[in-house]
Design a protein around this motif. Sequence first.
Motif: not given
Length: 654
Positions: A599-627
């Motif tokens: 007569y005990d309840w149990r609930l299994h779940t998975v939650i995915d949310h923004p991290s509280t201990n990592l910073s987002d990564r921002l990549y500033q990119r430049t490169g050659p033009l394609t054909a």
Amino acid sequence: MRSPARSPSRARSAPSGEVTAGVDAKAKGEFSTPDKSKGPTATVGAEAGASGSGKIAGSLGVKGAFEGAFKLAYQRTWTTEQIEKTTYNTTVRPGDALVFGASSAMQRIAGEITTGSGLGIRKVVVDGPSTVNTSTFVADTFTVPGNTCERLRPEGKTGTEDTTAPAPPGGLTAASLPEGSRFKDRDVLTPTRPDRPPNVVENAMESRPRPVGAARTLVRTAPVIGLSLCLGLVVGPTAEASVAVPPARAAAPVTVTVLNGDFAQPAFTGVNTSANPYAWSVGSTSGTGTTGGVWRWNAATGGHPGGLIAAMLRLPTEATHGLKQRLRGVRRGAQVTVTYDESPSVSNSCTAAALEKGQTYTVQGEGGSLTNQTTLPTTEKLPSNYWKPAWRTGVALTFTAAANEPLLTFASTVPAAQNASGNCGPLITNVRATQEPPPVDKTIPAGSLPTSEAFYGNDRRTAADAVAYCNGAANRCTFTAEDDYSFSYYAPARVAAETYFNCTRNTLNRTRPVSTANRSYGDLPAASGLPGSGTGTPTNMAQQYTQGTGLNPAWTTTQTHNVNEIVQPAEASWIETQASRQRTEGWFDATTKATDPNYDWRLHTVIDHPSTNLSDRLYQRTGPLTASEKQRCQSDRPNAPTPVGAITPAGAER
């Protein structure tokens, strides 16, 4: 770089008044970059407080907060807060990444409260900002590998998922950077506080030549207040490859808790009882199932060599008399080994013919095949008129779990002619289990998380039923994360906003805003408040999640950064982002356990949310033009013919 002058200890004025209250303490860190050209600004702080009723005069430090909160009673809320700031300029060279960390200086006061009348409170602890030590900022410069910044921008493809182990709760943690990054430079910055002389640091943190080595620089585990910025100049395409290495299984089996595996509960007196054992269901998994579905024999009559109580399987109908239990904590895909002891019946209702060749039964784990078993025979009847047992110990069953918390089932197959109307069946006891847990799968996208599962004892229920129970009161359920299957990671890279092409003959400079947004994922009913909306009072289950994990995530985040772009002729400029994520897998369990786990309840779940201990990564990119982009740049500008006056000077006709 100069450290700020240390200020001598200051005298505190004596407090006056009365107070009843609690105390609180918190640390905080902020990082803002309004203009990259002027450098970032970081703030770290700590706060302690006491709240209650009354008035108090004077100046209090942490020790005063401790004393005031428990010895006085005043008519207002009192808080002490310490803010420390430092400003510094940075120059980030192409191909470099800049990472910031902060460590808050705290002070802990512990003691006892006495009233003078024999009453008191022991082991009281209050944390607050230190009045002696100064907090520290750390800024590290890394050179990122070419395959991070020197790639052509993706065309219709996403980046490879990059996972990062979760940061430990304290001590040191590795800076989160692309694999292969190499350490170049570290600057330790000491901030100022209002009670100390000003300390403004002008630090030109250029990427200067230094001996390099493997990237394993450590920063303090405080708020991660920076972001990784990568500036790249591409000179040619770089081959990209990845090798998937399947994680190894656990080196040693892990014990699985089999509830009431010796069938001792509920306790009974006498030779036997028809009361079903706790945690086991008979036939139906709803509650205890069939009443009197099994018999239990005491240790003396059952004759187990370990002195254990034995359960007798009665009738050969699994749907009504199968003995069942879910194996708690076992995951889908686990290799499970169940061991137990077996014997033919000792019941005086059995005939010699029913026991002389042993007794038959089946055992099955959910996901494994149905296994037919036969006990040892017995032919000797004791003076007590019960048959002598013939125990075989350590009988093993191995299977691969096809579901979370797979069902283990024992059922008699003794034919009706020999089972004495359910009074003559095989005995089992000492049920134990181990598992080899499956490896964690970090390839599952956030939008395709496993479905939540709910159980009431051994019975499957809907997630909505379990949510209604757990959400009914603040402490109705307790959330426990499965640490081996919870992790921080970076989402696949994606291109943010537009790509800018320089088709001119000159270098172009421009400033562009880059916005990033992060949301949370989960499949629990909306009433659970998980994931939350970020507004309003958190639900009971949201508070249970926070208490169980120590995380208080922002369920939805939005950030805007201004990025200065320098685009060379015949080049393209674009921005890539990688969101930092936290995936938590775990169980909501009833806080107050029932006498019978059925007569005990149990609930299994998975939650995915923004991290509280990592910073987002921002990549500033430049490169050659394609054909195709080069062809676009070489095309004529949009035009149309002039049907009349094509060679007439401008302004000649009105």
